[in-house]
Design an enzyme around this catalytic site. Structure first.
Site, short mmCIF file in Angstrom:
data_model
loop_
_atom_site.label_atom_id
_atom_site.label_comp_id
_atom_site.label_asym_id
_atom_site.label_seq_id
_atom_site.Cartn_x
_atom_site.Cartn_y
_atom_site.Cartn_z
N CYS A 191 -27.21 4.90 9.97
CA CYS A 191 -26.19 3.76 10.34
C CYS A 191 -25.67 3.98 11.40
O CYS A 191 -25.85 4.60 12.26
CB CYS A 191 -25.26 4.31 8.97
SG CYS A 191 -23.95 2.70 8.75
N TRP A 193 -19.21 -9.05 0.94
CA TRP A 193 -17.82 -8.14 1.31
C TRP A 193 -17.36 -9.44 1.58
O TRP A 193 -15.33 -9.08 2.18
CB TRP A 193 -17.72 -7.30 2.54
CG TRP A 193 -18.97 -6.37 1.47
CD1 TRP A 193 -18.88 -5.77 0.82
CD2 TRP A 193 -19.55 -5.14 3.10
NE1 TRP A 193 -20.17 -5.35 0.99
CE2 TRP A 193 -20.39 -4.49 1.69
CE3 TRP A 193 -19.53 -5.27 4.71
CZ2 TRP A 193 -21.05 -3.28 2.64
CZ3 TRP A 193 -20.57 -3.81 4.74
CH2 TRP A 193 -21.02 -3.35 4.17
N ILE A 195 -28.23 1.82 15.39
CA ILE A 195 -28.07 0.70 14.09
C ILE A 195 -26.46 -0.36 14.44
O ILE A 195 -26.61 -1.03 13.85
CB ILE A 195 -27.51 1.72 12.70
CG1 ILE A 195 -28.41 2.63 12.32
CG2 ILE A 195 -27.49 0.30 11.87
CD1 ILE A 195 -30.18 2.01 12.40
N GLY A 196 -26.21 0.24 15.91
CA GLY A 196 -25.28 -0.87 16.37
C GLY A 196 -24.21 -0.31 16.68
O GLY A 196 -23.72 -1.01 17.66
N HIS A 255 -23.06 10.15 8.25
CA HIS A 255 -21.48 10.77 7.79
C HIS A 255 -20.62 12.03 8.10
O HIS A 255 -19.57 12.28 7.56
CB HIS A 255 -21.45 10.91 6.32
CG HIS A 255 -22.04 8.96 6.27
ND1 HIS A 255 -23.29 8.63 5.42
CD2 HIS A 255 -21.66 7.12 6.18
CE1 HIS A 255 -23.35 7.23 5.52
NE2 HIS A 255 -21.43 6.77 5.91
N GLU A 310 -26.14 -4.42 -3.39
CA GLU A 310 -24.75 -4.81 -4.09
C GLU A 310 -24.37 -6.37 -4.94
O GLU A 310 -24.33 -6.12 -5.47
CB GLU A 310 -23.93 -4.32 -3.11
CG GLU A 310 -23.07 -3.32 -2.62
CD GLU A 310 -22.40 -3.65 -1.77
OE1 GLU A 310 -21.96 -2.71 -1.04
OE2 GLU A 310 -21.65 -4.48 -1.78
N LEU A 355 1.30 3.41 -2.02
CA LEU A 355 0.64 4.67 -2.71
C LEU A 355 -0.63 5.33 -2.00
O LEU A 355 -0.76 6.18 -1.74
CB LEU A 355 -0.38 3.72 -4.58
CG LEU A 355 -1.02 5.13 -4.64
CD1 LEU A 355 0.20 6.88 -5.34
CD2 LEU A 355 -2.15 5.15 -6.19
N ARG A 359 1.02 -1.07 -0.01
CA ARG A 359 -0.44 0.08 0.14
C ARG A 359 0.78 1.39 0.39
O ARG A 359 0.01 2.25 0.46
CB ARG A 359 -0.95 0.51 1.15
CG ARG A 359 -1.58 -0.71 1.18
CD ARG A 359 -2.95 -1.24 2.04
NE ARG A 359 -2.26 -1.84 3.43
CZ ARG A 359 -2.80 -1.10 4.47
NH1 ARG A 359 -3.99 -0.03 4.97
NH2 ARG A 359 -2.42 -0.75 5.62
N ARG A 409 -8.60 4.07 0.07
CA ARG A 409 -9.09 3.28 0.68
C ARG A 409 -8.71 2.15 0.26
O ARG A 409 -9.08 1.74 -0.59
CB ARG A 409 -10.45 3.69 0.87
CG ARG A 409 -10.99 4.69 2.24
CD ARG A 409 -10.53 3.78 3.35
NE ARG A 409 -10.88 4.90 4.50
CZ ARG A 409 -12.82 4.60 5.11
NH1 ARG A 409 -12.71 3.54 4.97
NH2 ARG A 409 -13.13 5.89 5.54
N1 GLN Z 1 -24.20 -3.00 13.10
C1 GLN Z 1 -23.74 -1.82 12.39
C2 GLN Z 1 -22.82 -0.81 12.62
O1 GLN Z 1 -23.63 -0.19 13.24
C3 GLN Z 1 -24.10 -2.00 10.67
C4 GLN Z 1 -22.64 -0.98 9.67
C5 GLN Z 1 -23.68 -0.80 8.43
O2 GLN Z 1 -24.63 -0.74 8.14
N2 GLN Z 1 -22.97 -0.86 7.66
O3 GLN Z 1 -22.36 -0.32 12.70
ZN ZN Z 2 -25.76 1.01 7.94
#
Ligand code: GLN
Ligand code: ZN
Length: 763
Positions: free
Chosen positions: A728, A563, A433-434, A696, A607, A18, A16, A517
């Site tokens: 997220c 993935w 979300i976690g 984000h 995806e 670069l 890596r 990345r």
């Molecule tokens: N449960 C995961 C988190 O909260 C979900 C991540 C994702 O959606 N890529 O990080």
């Molecule tokens: Zn997510």
């Protein structure tokens, strides 16, 4: 004689290099010159390596500091007006401004390159877009290769693909209208390449793998007719990622000097192309898989190539199926990989070895490569029979699966009322979300534990402390359904892969995802088996700290599959089902441990959609089934959540509903109201939590913003179905903004509950 060539080499560097140079440059730790020197060194290393491997025609122009599409945008001078570019030549500053944004301008959009995990920078077009040759970079790189004594094939993204993958930034205008003024600039580029002495240009038109409207196909004819006369260089029109035989006749008639087709993804298209293949045209066969990490079965490839050579003679060329940028660089760097499994693998360098050997075999006869062929056959045989791959317990379970395993015991309305009785959540329940912020301390503790510097007990305590902190903060904020925060997880796929049989991990198997990345996908090589619970202890501990429900957190089968580098010796559908069974067992263990709510994340669900629409149904069927197998063992009063993000969902809503999760939390920051409307119109039957703020950015949303959004949501979706949550996971955020944002989210939900909502019974 059969010529061998390569379509593109991974540019990030085996270690890596670069990435490191780019990030140092962005931090202003190194100069332009230093960055350019590192890049030139990498190119040089990769060219000589390919030459030493015996590749006849080596690509130049496959390198990019950030992205290959952005390189085209620079080459063609298609800088969006909003960057207010004054200079004649596009230098590094402007190049990275487009990629990463500036203080005043957001970056250009980024999106997935076909069905890969690579992301490209989306060209922005409007009616005023003008093209001109605006960057000398390609020509410099060609000259660099020539200075090494290499006579390279120049690589360009074709005009149709370049336009197709772009986006109109103003309405009422079609980017295809730009074609006539784009073509002279391509001619100009070809002319300059010709004057450098370039004989062959590889012109990539992967758009041909998609379902195309007739206007794009007419554009293709128009473009290549315009580029043909007078002839400047020879053109090899390159396709990959899917069959293009639907267009075989059209492609055969195009005035180009050769075609490249992908025989790994679409082996059957060979016959269509061979049938009356035009005299005087090269046919390049993509025979070594550029999208995976498995060693080829060379004997099989060789016998196919021999047959084709009898028909085409010297017009047969041999290549990887697509650019090798989607593979890690060199298997030799893997010193800790299990020897047996290593022998089944091939990274970019090894794949070029294979291409080169096939070329020698076709040119000099089978005896020239007999040892290589038998080694390959032996590796295939050992792999096919290995006990490491075949687990009879898993296979028997898969065989005995029935419909019963993909059905919940009762239909959703029954489950909903049982779950309401059990959890007694308020209207508009709040959750996350976690993941919670992955602080430097958490990452250090995990790394130290992996290196053996932190003992088991210390690690356990460190993680428990993080869980306790997350639970306390969530209680203070007043969330209704809590999470443990995922502190123990580095990555949502790796974490589970490491605990399942059938997975191995590399040390240096990096693949570029975007810019600097990289990701290191785990390798799924064998039948998937879960030897023991993977998450139960952590969640149970979290639940022991609070009377509120704690959501168990798992990664779904489709995302695990998408993935990873997955095995190529059985259908993906079967692998997904095996993963589903492992998760199903985890779900059952969580339920047994008293966990009432379990989330199975499927961010990569969309995806997996095939490039061609007619193939969607089949994929959606097995993907939905895998999710249902993973989630359906539970009692009616156990609530299954799923989460999706990173994509558009409008066109697969029926499949999402078929998954039959009790609750879906979904990212909506891309097109908030559109998605809600789509869910509303579709009458999504179960419960849904549209993300109410974008995670984000560190920006803390105002309570009124969230409230307004929720009010809108209540107009299209019955409030009794709605949940309130961010877009997220929060692992990339800091605690300060996370707490502030969640407080406002909870406040907004509470405010809305007191307003006069339509009367809905909540128990
Ligand atoms: N449960 C995961 C988190 O909260 C979900 C991540 C994702 O959606 N890529 O990080
Ligand atoms: Zn997510």
């Amino acid at each position: 004689m059969a010529l061998t060539h390569n379509l593109g080499f991974p540019r990030i560097g085996a270690r890596r290099e670069l990435k490191q140079a780019l990030e140092a440059y962005w931090r202003a730790d190194i100069s332009d010159e230093k960055l350019n020197a590192t890049a030139a060194e990498l190119r040089q290393r990769h060219w000589t390596l390919q030459r030493d491997l015996g590749i006849d025609l080596i690509p130049a122009g496959d390198f990019a500091l950030y992205d290959q599409m952005l390189n085209m945008t620079a080459l063609l001078g298609a800088v969006p007006a909003r960057f207010n570019a004054q200079q004649d030549e596009i230098g590094l500053e402007l190049y990275f401004a487009m990629a990463r944004g500036t203080a005043t301008q957001p970056a250009m959009e980024m999106t997935k390159w076909f069905d890969t995990n690579y992301h490209y920078i989306v060209p922005e077009f409007d009616a005023d877009t003008r093209f001109r040759v605006a960057s000398p970079q390609l020509f410099k790189e060609v000259a660099e290769a020539q200075a090494l004594g290499i006579s390279p094939k120049a690589v360009l993204i074709g005009p149709l693909t370049y336009l197709y993958l772009g986006k109109e930034s103003t309405p009422g205008f079609s980017r295809l209208d730009l074609l006539p003024q784009l073509l002279p600039v391509y001619r100009d580029i070809l002319g300059q390449l010709a004057s450098l002495g370039v004989e062959w240009v590889q012109i990539d038109e992967p758009l041909l793998a998609l379902d195309l409207g007739e206007e794009w196909l007419r554009g293709l004819d128009q473009a290549y007719t315009a580029l043909a006369e007078p002839r400047l260089t020879k053109l090899l029109l390159t396709t990959y990622f899917e069959a293009v035989d639907k267009h075989a006749n059209r492609l055969k008639e195009l005035p180009v000097d050769g075609l490249h087709i992908d025989l790994c993804r679409a082996p059957d298209q060979l016959e269509t192309f061979l049938d009356h293949y035009p005299v005087g045209k090269v046919l390049s066969l993509g025979i070594v898989d550029g999208r995976n990490i498995w060693r080829s079965d060379l004997a099989r490839s060789f016998s196919m190539l021999s047959r084709v050579q009898a028909i085409l003679g010297e017009r047969l060329w041999i290549a990887p199926s697509c650019s090798l940028q989607h593979c890690p660089v060199d298997l030799e760097l893997e010193t800790r990989l299990d020897g047996e499994i290593k022998n089944w693998l091939a990274f970019a360098v090894q794949k070029l070895h294979e291409v080169s050997a096939l070329g020698r075999g076709v040119t000099h006869g089978e005896s020239a490569i007999s040892e290589i062929l038998s080694a390959s056959t032996e590796a295939s045989r050992v792999r096919a029979q290995s006990e490491r791959i075949h687990n009879p317990v898993v296979q028997e379970r898969l065989r005995s699966l029935t419909r019963k395993e993909n059905e919940r015991a009762s239909p959703f309305p029954v489950r909903q009322s049982r779950q309401r009785q059990r959890f007694k959540l308020p209207l508009l329940p709040t959750t996350t979300i976690g993941s919670f912020p992955q602080t430097a301390e958490i990452r250090q503790a995990r790394a130290a534990f992996k290196k053996g510097e932190l003992g088991n007990l210390q690690y356990l305590q460190a993680m428990r402390d993080e869980i306790a902190l997350a639970i306390r903060k969530q209680e203070e904020i007043g969330l209704d359904v809590l999470v443990h925060g995922e502190a123990e997880r580095n990555d949502m796929v790796e974490y589970f892969g490491e605990q399942l049989w059938g997975y191995v991990f590399t040390e240096n198997g990096w693949v570029q995802s975007y810019g600097s990345r990289c990701v290191k996908p785990p390798i799924l090589y064998g039948d998937i088996y879960r030897p023991e619970p993977m998450t139960v202890d952590w969640i149970q501990y979290a639940q022991s700290l609070t009377p509120r429900p704690v959501k168990g957190m798992l990664t779904g089968p489709v995302t695990m599959l998408m993935w990873s580098f997955v095995r190529d010796d059985q259908p993906r559908a079967d692998t997904a089902l095996q993963l589903a069974l492992a998760i199903r067992d985890e779900v059952a263990d969580l339920e047994r441990a008293g966990i009432g709510i379990i989330q199975i994340d499927e961010p990569a669900f969309r995806e997996g959609l095939p490039l061609k629409k007619p193939d969607w149904d089949e994929y959606l069927q097995w993907a939905v089934r895998a999710f249902r197998v993973a989630s359906s063992s539970v009692r009616d009063d156990t609530q299954i959540h799923t989460h999706m993000c990173y994509s558009e969902f409008h066109d697969i809503l029926p499949a999402i509903a078929e998954m039959d999760a009790d609750v879906i939390t979904i990212e909506t920051s891309r097109s908030r109201m559109e998605l809600l409307n789509a869910f509303g119109q579709f009458k999504y039957p179960n419960e849904i939590g549209p993300g109410v703020y974008d995670i984000h950015s560190p920006r803390i949303p105002r309570t009124e913003e969230i409230l307004e959004l929720l009010e809108k949501a209540c107009k299209v979706i019955d409030p009794s179905q709605l949940w309130v949550n961010p877009d997220c996971g929060l692992k990339t955020r800091g605690w300060v903004e996370t707490e502030a944002a969640l407080q406002r989210m909870v406040e907004a939900a509470r405010l809305l509950r007191t307003l006069n909502l339509p009367k809905i019974s909540v128990n």
